[in-house]
Design an enzyme around this catalytic site. Structure first.
Site, short mmCIF file in Angstrom:
data_model
loop_
_atom_site.label_atom_id
_atom_site.label_comp_id
_atom_site.label_asym_id
_atom_site.label_seq_id
_atom_site.Cartn_x
_atom_site.Cartn_y
_atom_site.Cartn_z
N PHE A 40 0.83 -1.20 0.00
CA PHE A 40 0.00 0.00 0.00
C PHE A 40 0.87 1.26 0.00
CE2 PHE A 40 -2.14 3.43 2.30
CZ PHE A 40 -3.22 3.62 1.45
N GLU A 41 1.92 1.25 0.88
CA GLU A 41 2.80 2.43 0.93
C GLU A 41 3.51 2.63 -0.42
OE1 GLU A 41 4.66 2.76 5.30
OE2 GLU A 41 4.47 0.72 4.53
N PHE A 42 3.94 1.49 -1.00
CA PHE A 42 4.62 1.57 -2.29
C PHE A 42 3.69 2.18 -3.35
CE2 PHE A 42 6.12 0.05 -6.37
CZ PHE A 42 7.51 0.13 -6.26
N ASP A 43 2.46 1.67 -3.38
CA ASP A 43 1.50 2.17 -4.38
C ASP A 43 1.20 3.65 -4.19
OD1 ASP A 43 1.43 -0.31 -5.42
OD2 ASP A 43 -0.46 -0.90 -4.47
N SER A 88 26.82 -18.88 -28.14
CA SER A 88 26.11 -19.92 -27.39
C SER A 88 27.14 -20.75 -26.63
CB SER A 88 25.27 -20.76 -28.33
OG SER A 88 26.11 -21.32 -29.30
N LEU A 89 26.67 -21.77 -25.98
CA LEU A 89 27.56 -22.60 -25.18
C LEU A 89 27.58 -24.00 -25.76
CD1 LEU A 89 26.43 -21.81 -21.52
CD2 LEU A 89 28.63 -21.26 -22.56
N GLU A 117 27.20 -22.59 -12.25
CA GLU A 117 25.95 -21.83 -12.16
C GLU A 117 24.79 -22.70 -12.65
OE1 GLU A 117 26.43 -18.45 -14.70
OE2 GLU A 117 28.23 -17.77 -13.66
N LYS A 119 21.78 -23.30 -15.26
CA LYS A 119 21.42 -22.86 -16.60
C LYS A 119 19.92 -22.55 -16.58
CE LYS A 119 22.11 -24.00 -21.45
NZ LYS A 119 20.85 -23.50 -21.94
N ASP A 121 16.29 -21.54 -17.79
CA ASP A 121 15.57 -21.91 -19.00
C ASP A 121 14.58 -20.79 -19.37
OD1 ASP A 121 14.85 -23.37 -21.14
OD2 ASP A 121 13.68 -24.85 -20.04
N ARG A 140 18.55 -11.88 -27.91
CA ARG A 140 19.71 -12.52 -28.52
C ARG A 140 19.59 -12.53 -30.05
NH1 ARG A 140 21.47 -17.51 -30.24
NH2 ARG A 140 23.68 -17.85 -29.90
N TYR A 229 24.18 -13.04 -15.68
CA TYR A 229 25.32 -13.93 -15.45
C TYR A 229 26.58 -13.57 -16.21
CZ TYR A 229 22.74 -15.99 -19.37
OH TYR A 229 22.04 -16.18 -20.53
N LYS A 292 32.02 -22.63 -15.80
CA LYS A 292 32.81 -21.59 -16.46
C LYS A 292 34.15 -21.44 -15.76
CE LYS A 292 28.62 -18.89 -17.30
NZ LYS A 292 27.85 -17.69 -16.99
N LYS A 316 23.52 -30.43 -19.52
CA LYS A 316 22.06 -30.37 -19.52
C LYS A 316 21.48 -31.51 -18.69
CE LYS A 316 20.31 -28.49 -23.23
NZ LYS A 316 19.44 -27.55 -23.71
N CYS A 410 -18.03 -44.40 -30.10
CA CYS A 410 -17.82 -43.06 -29.56
C CYS A 410 -18.32 -42.99 -28.11
CB CYS A 410 -18.56 -42.03 -30.42
SG CYS A 410 -18.47 -40.36 -29.73
N CYS A 413 -21.55 -40.53 -28.16
CA CYS A 413 -22.81 -40.77 -28.86
C CYS A 413 -23.01 -42.22 -29.26
CB CYS A 413 -22.93 -39.85 -30.07
SG CYS A 413 -21.78 -40.29 -31.39
N CYS A 428 -15.03 -40.28 -34.69
CA CYS A 428 -16.46 -40.52 -34.62
C CYS A 428 -17.06 -39.84 -35.86
CB CYS A 428 -17.04 -39.91 -33.34
SG CYS A 428 -18.84 -39.80 -33.42
N CYS A 434 -23.21 -35.61 -32.65
CA CYS A 434 -22.32 -35.90 -31.52
C CYS A 434 -22.01 -34.58 -30.79
CB CYS A 434 -21.06 -36.56 -32.05
SG CYS A 434 -19.88 -36.98 -30.77
S1 IVH Z 1 26.77 -18.01 -20.16
C1 IVH Z 1 29.28 -17.16 -24.01
N1 IVH Z 1 25.34 -18.72 -18.11
O1 IVH Z 1 22.24 -20.63 -22.33
C2 IVH Z 1 28.08 -17.81 -23.50
N2 IVH Z 1 24.33 -18.85 -20.27
O2 IVH Z 1 23.46 -22.17 -24.55
C3 IVH Z 1 27.45 -17.02 -22.46
N3 IVH Z 1 21.99 -19.58 -20.23
O3 IVH Z 1 22.33 -18.10 -24.73
C4 IVH Z 1 26.34 -17.71 -21.81
N4 IVH Z 1 21.82 -19.81 -18.05
O4 IVH Z 1 20.65 -17.88 -22.88
C5 IVH Z 1 25.37 -18.59 -19.45
N5 IVH Z 1 24.19 -19.27 -16.18
C6 IVH Z 1 24.22 -19.13 -17.51
C7 IVH Z 1 23.09 -19.41 -18.32
C8 IVH Z 1 23.19 -19.27 -19.71
C9 IVH Z 1 21.19 -19.91 -19.21
C10 IVH Z 1 21.58 -19.62 -21.65
C11 IVH Z 1 21.88 -18.36 -22.40
C12 IVH Z 1 22.72 -18.75 -23.56
C13 IVH Z 1 22.48 -20.21 -23.65
C14 IVH Z 1 23.72 -20.88 -24.19
#
Ligand code: IVH
Length: 698
Positions: A40-43, A88-89, A117, A119, A121, A140, A229, A292, A316, A410, A413, A428, A434
């Site tokens: 409430f205060e925030f609003d 990508s990774l 870390e 991953k 989704d 991306r 990240y 990493k 994964k 069915c 019917c 059916c 039906c």
């Molecule tokens: S590092 C140079 N850290 O996974 C690569 N990616 O397959 C930098 N993702 O496009 C990515 N959690 O969308 C990194 N802790 C994490 C992540 C992460 C999810 C996703 C990200 C990336 C994809 C790579």
């Protein structure tokens, strides 16, 4: 005059104070999870700020906390080149491969530290900050360029609009994942179900779809979250990943607490092992762990492949499975008469939600798994909305169990079921008698993407049917408000609204009427192509099988569905009544901007810098050309964007189709139909080299 500027200065200060306070409390709530004031205060503070900003547009700031509620203005997403590519990774499902990866690093660089870390989704995002303020947020995309979604990202409460503390570089990027927590996902899908909108298959799709929403006010309501990240920039003052994340956390970014420094394979395995199970308790989806190298000097030595860094890998997790008992099997009858067996399960927690039902697809699938009521079965979530059963735990099968006998009539019917050639499902055939088929067709007809009749939901349709008022779609146009007003739960006002909406629906364009008829296999896209190709319902009805197949998007299976529909006397009667009611059975004449592309046909493929694919298609039609869906001998030009499939390109080359670029296409039109290139982007800085310069990236 002086008094006025003094007053203005006071207001400016008050606005600034409110903004600071709101951003602080926002951070306490959404990042630290430790609110200090009530909602409430925030609003109340927010309302005061909004009122002052409204009265004093001269103090507007795109990064004001008031931007977090979003706006209803329609967004355009400009393409922006990433200053550093979003790589990508490499990923693996095998611990052995992960161990090889670590061994390779240590052979090259000696023992080193790793940061493990989760991953996340969701969908990747890159945020740029200038002088401590959010400048831009870009998806991306294809890794080299993405869409500018800044206004939508401003509504994500855990993304700081202004940074805290000090020491942040003047200009840098921070990357991470936009997530939809399970709670937001469940709420969103429940709302969509109630509104008759298609559901999102999983939180990842929902997050990505939400970012591309045109109204940021809608995004604001969807409850997205953001976990970051990775930092990117020139001369960042860090020696390790861990240090950079610590600093980012101090500046107000949401950095996951579930990260660990590991020194060897055993510690990495322990992290993975822990989270493979513990992730089930997390409020948001994860699909693996990322390992990493921590030390930036070691990263520089290891370098990159063309697509991914050599100093990081994703492990994964296997798709989550749950074991539960199959209690019974229901059979659903769809609007086309297709029968789908659905499993009733003992409720079980799977990937953040409780699962009670799962699809069993068809009789063959059930026989293949030899699935029987009473069995313990494995349930998994695939890319689809409904979970599926992937196997039976035979060791736990009750001794007295017997093979399942599929239904022959069915369940609704009692009509004997049929199987069409090449179709896995039973049907059916009793279309006009039906109940779920009758209701399903009406519900399909009134859908937003078809006739868009508002105020009529599933329940009301059932009510109309039960009371003998509507038996098929053409009956809707004979309805009168007083007939509706005396039904339970419907007052005079909603009755009138429904009738108005039904009357208005006669204005709906022909392609949507065609879709609304519910012809087997004729989806929204096919209906559009058919409307374009045949131009009228009479032409469709007169077309032979050969003529139907000639139209784009219509294959043999669809052609048979169409022929079958129009040989049914009942359907013909309905069509005549719809014609009497005044529905549009003809495509509207297109207004042409020019005949420049007259009788030329095009296929658009890939991603483009200046236009979306739809914009290009519209331009083609506007100038008299035709859009075709697939490359064939009938195609004159293939407009090739980035990332288009190599198979398409090859086929076009083989068939001698001319392959042109977006700018070739623009040149064909001259200045006439040209949509101006977005003015705002790319800014100078985004035009810098896109190859990561080792040593400057992290
Ligand atoms: S590092 C140079 N850290 O996974 C690569 N990616 O397959 C930098 N993702 O496009 C990515 N959690 O969308 C990194 N802790 C994490 C992540 C992460 C999810 C996703 C990200 C990336 C994809 C790579």
């Amino acid at each position: 005059m002086i008094r006025r500027s003094f007053r203005n200065e006071m207001i400016r200060e008050r606005i600034e104070t409110l903004r600071k306070q709101l951003e602080y409390h926002n951070h306490r709530y959404y990042v630290d999870n430790a609110p200090e004031i009530s909602d409430f205060e925030f609003d109340t503070l927010m309302r005061e700020l909004q009122e002052l900003e409204k009265a004093h547009p001269e103090f507007a700031d795109p990064n004001s906390p008031s931007a977090r509620v979003g706006s209803d203005l329609t967004a355009e997403f400009h393409t922006v080149k990433h200053r550093f590519p979003m790589l990508s990774l490499g990923n693996t499902y095998s611990l052995d491969e992960l161990h090889e990866f670590i061994d390779r690093i240590e052979r090259e660089a000696g023992p080193t530290e790793y940061v493990c870390e989760l991953k996340f989704d969701g969908t990747a995002i890159s945020l740029t900050y200038e002088h401590g303020r959010l400048l831009r947020a870009v998806t991306r995309g294809d890794g080299t360029q993405g869409d500018d979604v800044t206004n939508n990202i401003r509504t994500v409460r855990s993304v700081p609009l202004r940074l805290q503390g000090d020491g942040w570089p003047d200009y840098f990027e921070i990357r991470g994942e936009i997530l939809m927590p399970y709670a937001s996902f469940d709420r969103l899908n429940a709302e969509r179900e109630a509104a008759g909108d298609p559901l999102f298959a999983n939180p990842r799709n929902a997050a990505a779809g939400t970012l591309k929403q045109q109204s940021s006010a809608v995004v604001a309501r969807r409850g997205l979250d953001c976990s970051l990240y990775q930092l990117a920039g020139e001369d960042l003052p860090f020696e390790s990943h861990w240090e950079s994340l610590e600093k980012a956390r101090q500046w107000g970014f949401k950095i996951s607490g579930h990260i660990r420094i590991c020194h060897n394979i055993e510690e990495i395995d322990a992290f993975i092992h822990h989270w493979d199970a513990a992730r089930r308790e997390l409020p948001f989806p994860t699909d693996g762990a990322v390992v990493k190298v921590n030390d930036f000097a070691v990263r520089r030595r290891l370098g990159f492949t063309a697509k991914a860094p050599k100093w990081a890998v994703a492990y994964k997790f296997k798709a989550e499975q749950a074991l539960t008992r199959l209690v019974s099997v229901d059979f659903q009858v769809g609007r086309t008469g297709a029968i789908t067996p659905v499993a009733n399960l003992e409720p079980v927690l799977l990937a953040g939600t409780t699962v009670k039902r799962a699809t069993l697809h068809n009789a063959e699938q059930m026989a293949l798994l030899d699935i029987r009521p009473g069995d313990m079965v494995y349930v998994e979530k695939g890319g689809e909305i409904i979970p599926k059963i992937t196997g039976v735990e035979l060791a736990q099968r009750p001794a007295d169990s017997e093979p399942f006998r599929y239904i022959t009539v069915c369940p609704e019917c009692g009509t004997p079921l049929v199987r069409y050639e090449g179709e896995a499902k039973h049907y059916c055939p009793n279309q006009s008698g039906c109940r779920p088929q009758i209701l399903g067709r009406i519900i399909h007809f009134i859908r937003r993407k078809a006739m868009n009749i508002e105020g009529l939901g599933e329940e009301t349709v059932e009510l109309l049917y039960e009371n003998g008022l509507v038996h098929d779609i053409s009956d809707l146009y004979d309805l009168q408000a007083p007939q509706l007003a005396c039904l339970p739960r419907l007052g005079e006002k909603s009755a009138e609204n429904i009738i108005r909406s039904i009357r208005q629906s006669v204005e709906v364009p022909f392609s949507r009427v065609l879709f609304g008829l519910g012809i087997r296999f004729v989806g929204e896209a096919t209906a559009k192509y058919m409307a374009e190709h045949f131009r009228s319902l009479d032409a469709v009805m007169k077309a032979s099988r050969e003529e139907l197949v000639e139209a784009e998007e219509v294959g043999a299976k669809i052609a048979d569905g169409i022929l079958e529909y129009f040989t049914d006397a009942e359907n013909l009667r309905i069509i005549e009544r719809l014609r009497q009611a005044g529905l549009k059975f003809e495509a509207e004449e297109r207004e042409r901007a020019s005949d420049t592309l007259d009788s030329k046909s095009f296929v658009i493929s890939g991603r483009f810098l200046n236009h979306s694919r739809d914009e290009l298609k519209n331009l083609i039609e506007l100038h008299g050309g035709r859009n075709l869906a697939a490359v064939s001998g009938n195609v004159d030009y293939l407009v090739a964007g980035e990332n288009m499939g190599p198979a398409k390109l090859k086929k076009a080359e083989k068939l001698g189709v001319r392959i042109i670029s977006e700018s070739d296409f623009e040149a064909m039109l001259g200045n006439d139909g040209r949509i101006p290139t977005p003015a705002a982007e790319p800014v100078e800085k985004t035009e810098q080299p896109t190859i990561p310069e080792q040593g400057t990236l992290f």
